[in-house]
Design a protein around this motif. Structure first.
Motif, mmCIF file in Angstrom:
data_model
loop_
_atom_site.group_PDB
_atom_site.id
_atom_site.type_symbol
_atom_site.label_atom_id
_atom_site.label_comp_id
_atom_site.label_asym_id
_atom_site.label_seq_id
_atom_site.Cartn_x
_atom_site.Cartn_y
_atom_site.Cartn_z
ATOM 1 N N ILE A 9 0.787 -1.230 0.000
ATOM 2 C CA ILE A 9 0.000 0.000 0.000
ATOM 3 C C ILE A 9 0.824 1.288 0.000
ATOM 4 N N TYR A 39 0.627 4.043 -2.639
ATOM 5 C CA TYR A 39 -0.643 4.742 -2.827
ATOM 6 C C TYR A 39 -0.917 5.786 -1.736
ATOM 7 N N LEU A 40 -0.013 5.900 -0.775
ATOM 8 C CA LEU A 40 -0.179 6.855 0.319
ATOM 9 C C LEU A 40 0.503 8.164 -0.031
ATOM 10 N N SER A 78 -2.997 13.379 5.409
ATOM 11 C CA SER A 78 -2.585 12.367 4.442
ATOM 12 C C SER A 78 -3.782 11.951 3.599
ATOM 13 N N THR A 106 -4.970 8.908 0.189
ATOM 14 C CA THR A 106 -4.697 7.709 -0.600
ATOM 15 C C THR A 106 -4.974 8.026 -2.060
ATOM 16 N N THR A 161 -9.238 11.561 1.020
ATOM 17 C CA THR A 161 -8.745 12.023 2.314
ATOM 18 C C THR A 161 -9.923 12.316 3.231
#
Length: 92
Positions: A25, A28-29, A49, A51, A63
């Protein structure tokens, strides 16, 4: 239909699973920062933050509402991407 919810402590998650999931993952952050000018330099202040998502061919950042509320109305908005050496930034 009643759903059963079970809780697990993060320390009980096997480290192999945690590392494997993180590797899948992390690309994708995204960190979202606003840039502020001080006397001598530009600095970044973390807003939150998100995605990176692709929904029916539309690319965007998913978000939370508190991050949306903290977005600046002018100036520059920066992004922190995994293993990225340059500083991506957009004007808002």
């Amino acid at each position: 239909m009643n759903a059963t919810v079970n809780e697990i402590k993060i320390t009980d998650i096997p480290s192999e699973f945690f590392e494997s999931t993180t590797k899948r993952i992390v690309d994708y952050l995204i960190g979202i920062v606003k840039t502020v000018e001080t006397k001598n330099k530009k600095d970044a202040v973390l807003i939150g933050s998100g995605t990176l998502v692709d929904i029916n061919g539309i690319l965007g950042i998913l978000t939370a509402q508190h991050v949306i509320d903290a977005l600046p109305s002018h100036g520059a908005l920066g992004f922190i991407l995994h293993q990225q050496l340059h500083r991506p930034e957009v004007d808002v």
